[in-house]
Scaffold this motif. Structure first.
Motif, PDB file in Angstrom:
ATOM      1  N   VAL A 177       0.835  -1.203   0.000  1.00 44.95           N
ATOM      2  CA  VAL A 177       0.000   0.000   0.000  1.00 44.95           C
ATOM      3  C   VAL A 177       0.870   1.252   0.000  1.00 44.95           C
ATOM      4  O   VAL A 177       0.643   2.192  -0.772  1.00 44.95           O
ATOM      5  CB  VAL A 177      -0.946   0.006   1.217  1.00 44.95           C
ATOM      6  CG1 VAL A 177      -1.634   1.363   1.358  1.00 44.95           C
ATOM      7  CG2 VAL A 177      -1.990  -1.094   1.074  1.00 44.95           C
ATOM      8  N   GLY A 178       1.893   1.277   0.852  1.00 43.49           N
ATOM      9  CA  GLY A 178       2.791   2.429   0.884  1.00 43.49           C
ATOM     10  C   GLY A 178       3.504   2.622  -0.434  1.00 43.49           C
ATOM     11  O   GLY A 178       3.649   3.747  -0.918  1.00 43.49           O
ATOM     12  N   LEU A 179       3.928   1.511  -1.045  1.00 40.93           N
ATOM     13  CA  LEU A 179       4.644   1.593  -2.316  1.00 40.93           C
ATOM     14  C   LEU A 179       3.751   2.128  -3.416  1.00 40.93           C
ATOM     15  O   LEU A 179       4.142   3.010  -4.192  1.00 40.93           O
ATOM     16  CB  LEU A 179       5.178   0.211  -2.689  1.00 40.93           C
ATOM     17  CG  LEU A 179       6.167   0.142  -3.853  1.00 40.93           C
ATOM     18  CD1 LEU A 179       7.411   0.955  -3.558  1.00 40.93           C
ATOM     19  CD2 LEU A 179       6.534  -1.306  -4.132  1.00 40.93           C
ATOM     20  N   GLU A 180       2.525   1.635  -3.483  1.00 40.22           N
ATOM     21  CA  GLU A 180       1.599   2.085  -4.528  1.00 40.22           C
ATOM     22  C   GLU A 180       1.202   3.544  -4.313  1.00 40.22           C
ATOM     23  O   GLU A 180       1.087   4.325  -5.260  1.00 40.22           O
ATOM     24  CB  GLU A 180       0.355   1.192  -4.556  1.00 40.22           C
ATOM     25  CG  GLU A 180      -0.581   1.491  -5.719  1.00 40.22           C
ATOM     26  CD  GLU A 180      -1.749   0.537  -5.788  1.00 40.22           C
ATOM     27  OE1 GLU A 180      -2.683   0.824  -6.565  1.00 40.22           O
ATOM     28  OE2 GLU A 180      -1.747  -0.481  -5.071  1.00 40.22           O
ATOM     29  N   THR A 181       0.994   3.910  -3.056  1.00 37.73           N
ATOM     30  CA  THR A 181       0.638   5.298  -2.756  1.00 37.73           C
ATOM     31  C   THR A 181       1.759   6.241  -3.169  1.00 37.73           C
ATOM     32  O   THR A 181       1.527   7.272  -3.811  1.00 37.73           O
ATOM     33  CB  THR A 181       0.359   5.469  -1.250  1.00 37.73           C
ATOM     34  OG1 THR A 181      -0.696   4.582  -0.865  1.00 37.73           O
ATOM     35  CG2 THR A 181      -0.048   6.898  -0.930  1.00 37.73           C
ATOM     36  N   ALA A 182       2.986   5.893  -2.815  1.00 32.64           N
ATOM     37  CA  ALA A 182       4.125   6.745  -3.143  1.00 32.64           C
ATOM     38  C   ALA A 182       4.374   6.821  -4.641  1.00 32.64           C
ATOM     39  O   ALA A 182       4.783   7.857  -5.164  1.00 32.64           O
ATOM     40  CB  ALA A 182       5.381   6.229  -2.432  1.00 32.64           C
ATOM     41  N   ALA A 183       4.116   5.723  -5.351  1.00 32.86           N
ATOM     42  CA  ALA A 183       4.460   5.658  -6.772  1.00 32.86           C
ATOM     43  C   ALA A 183       3.581   6.538  -7.639  1.00 32.86           C
ATOM     44  O   ALA A 183       4.055   7.122  -8.617  1.00 32.86           O
ATOM     45  CB  ALA A 183       4.384   4.212  -7.261  1.00 32.86           C
ATOM     46  N   ALA A 184       2.315   6.651  -7.323  1.00 33.51           N
ATOM     47  CA  ALA A 184       1.389   7.297  -8.249  1.00 33.51           C
ATOM     48  C   ALA A 184       0.749   8.573  -7.728  1.00 33.51           C
ATOM     49  O   ALA A 184       0.019   9.231  -8.461  1.00 33.51           O
ATOM     50  CB  ALA A 184       0.294   6.312  -8.654  1.00 33.51           C
ATOM     51  N   ALA A 185       0.998   8.943  -6.483  1.00 32.72           N
ATOM     52  CA  ALA A 185       0.355  10.137  -5.921  1.00 32.72           C
ATOM     53  C   ALA A 185       0.836  11.398  -6.631  1.00 32.72           C
ATOM     54  O   ALA A 185       1.997  11.508  -7.015  1.00 32.72           O
ATOM     55  CB  ALA A 185       0.646  10.245  -4.432  1.00 32.72           C
ATOM     56  N   ARG A 186      -0.070  12.355  -6.787  1.00 32.34           N
ATOM     57  CA  ARG A 186       0.265  13.638  -7.393  1.00 32.34           C
ATOM     58  C   ARG A 186       0.440  14.727  -6.330  1.00 32.34           C
ATOM     59  O   ARG A 186       0.586  15.903  -6.668  1.00 32.34           O
ATOM     60  CB  ARG A 186      -0.835  14.047  -8.390  1.00 32.34           C
ATOM     61  CG  ARG A 186      -0.959  13.108  -9.571  1.00 32.34           C
ATOM     62  CD  ARG A 186       0.374  12.906 -10.266  1.00 32.34           C
ATOM     63  NE  ARG A 186       0.260  12.092 -11.470  1.00 32.34           N
ATOM     64  CZ  ARG A 186       1.267  11.411 -11.984  1.00 32.34           C
ATOM     65  NH1 ARG A 186       2.443  11.431 -11.395  1.00 32.34           N
ATOM     66  NH2 ARG A 186       1.109  10.713 -13.083  1.00 32.34           N
ATOM     67  N   THR A 187       0.369  14.331  -5.077  1.00 35.36           N
ATOM     68  CA  THR A 187       0.608  15.249  -3.965  1.00 35.36           C
ATOM     69  C   THR A 187       1.702  14.647  -3.086  1.00 35.36           C
ATOM     70  O   THR A 187       2.076  13.481  -3.264  1.00 35.36           O
ATOM     71  CB  THR A 187      -0.677  15.457  -3.139  1.00 35.36           C
ATOM     72  OG1 THR A 187      -1.107  14.196  -2.610  1.00 35.36           O
ATOM     73  CG2 THR A 187      -1.784  16.061  -3.993  1.00 35.36           C
ATOM     74  N   PRO A 188       2.243  15.394  -2.134  1.00 36.14           N
ATOM     75  CA  PRO A 188       3.304  14.844  -1.292  1.00 36.14           C
ATOM     76  C   PRO A 188       2.867  13.602  -0.516  1.00 36.14           C
ATOM     77  O   PRO A 188       1.729  13.510  -0.057  1.00 36.14           O
ATOM     78  CB  PRO A 188       3.620  16.008  -0.339  1.00 36.14           C
ATOM     79  CG  PRO A 188       3.205  17.233  -1.082  1.00 36.14           C
ATOM     80  CD  PRO A 188       2.001  16.832  -1.867  1.00 36.14           C
TER      81      PRO A 188
END
Length: 302
Positions: A129-140
């Motif tokens: 979940v952390g990896l996917e969130t970090a990979a595609a987020a357009r905000t910090p």
């Protein structure tokens, strides 16, 4: 891309929880960050009941929902105990964890996740979940790790690759101001990538080093001009492993701020982290704040 990034003091803070201990630590860390920014904290739990509706009975769905809401209440109480003056809201979502965080973050929110969840990942590794969130987020996105190590180092570390990372340096400077810390700007360049082979390196390394130093100097001067009261240190290092230097430097920082260079996956579907951010997020010794990286080469995988 730059227009979507707000400074820390104007960005809402959203943390995802799933019942794991790393998520609980992330929630408490996020609460401290919200206090520093003078912003409320939103605690989100994505139960993914919509995605699992075909496989769960109505009774099980209700059980999952009740457990999720109880988790949110327990986390909010734990946060309130440490930060009694902080405004805290909770959000139960029927969507999956990543989608829930993106929706809650909107265009400008800062997303906070633990370094691993309930999936049984080793504590040194970043969960899915952390990896996917970090990979595609357009905000910090902030991945909270290393909080059990010696804290209170009083330094925010910013990774500066080139002039496009001025946004990253500014963001780190503001974080340092909010935390009453100093700022260290670190530029690391890979020797072999810069010269292409060992042979020309012997003749050109000094010139290449000067070129890299000038990049860091330009960013440092801008930061000094915009944050004249902030203590700023800048270093340029050469190494065969950019990520290795950043991971080691994170031992002496309370927060590492870096740009995320997202590249298409091997199949051309979606986006993924570049090699350096990926390794840093897996192994850093302090929380890592990953910013969407501006510039024409933001799709590079390095």
């Amino acid at each position: 891309m730059e227009s979507t990034i707000r400074t820390p003091d104007t960005s809402s803070v959203i943390v995802g929880v799933d019942g794991s201990e790393p998520a609980r630590r992330a929630a408490l860390w996020a609460a401290g960050e919200a206090v520093r920014r003078g912003r409320p904290l939103r605690i989100v739990h994505g139960a993914d009941t919509d995605g699992r509706a075909l496989y769960l009975s109505a009774e099980k769905v209700e059980e999952v929902r009740a457990a999720g809401r109880a988790l949110l209440d327990e986390t909010a109480k734990a946060v309130a105990a440490e930060h009694p003056g902080l405004l805290v809201t909770t959000e139960f979502s029927r969507a999956d964890a990543v989608t829930s965080l993106y929706r809650a973050g909107g265009l400008h929110g800062t997303l906070v996740v633990g370094n691993r969840g309930l999936g049984g990942f080793d504590s040194l590794m970043l969960g899915s979940v952390g990896l996917e969130t970090a990979a595609a987020a357009r905000t910090p996105v902030i991945v909270v790790r290393g909080v059990d190590e010696a804290g209170g180092r009083g330094t925010v570390l910013a990774a500066v690759r080139d002039e496009h990372d001025l946004v990253c340096a500014r963001y780190a400077a503001r974080e340092a101001e909010l935390g009453k810390a100093s700022l260290r700007l670190l530029h690391v360049w890979n020797i072999l990538q810069s010269v292409g082979s060992v042979a020309p390196m012997l003749d050109d390394v000094d010139a290449i080093a000067d070129e890299h130093a000038s990049v860091l100097e330009a960013v440092t001067e801008r930061v000094h001009a915009e944050f004249p009261e902030l203590a700023v240190e800048s270093d340029a290092e050469k190494s065969l492993s950019v990520a290795g230097v950043l991971v080691e430097a994170s031992r002496r920082a309370d927060l590492l701020v870096m740009g995320g260079r997202r590249a298409p996956t091997a199949l051309g579907l979606g986006r993924s982290l570049g090699r350096v951010p990926h390794r840093v997020l897996h192994h850093a010794h302090c929380p890592v704040l990953l910013l969407p990286r501006a510039g024409a080469d933001s799709g590079s995988g390095s």
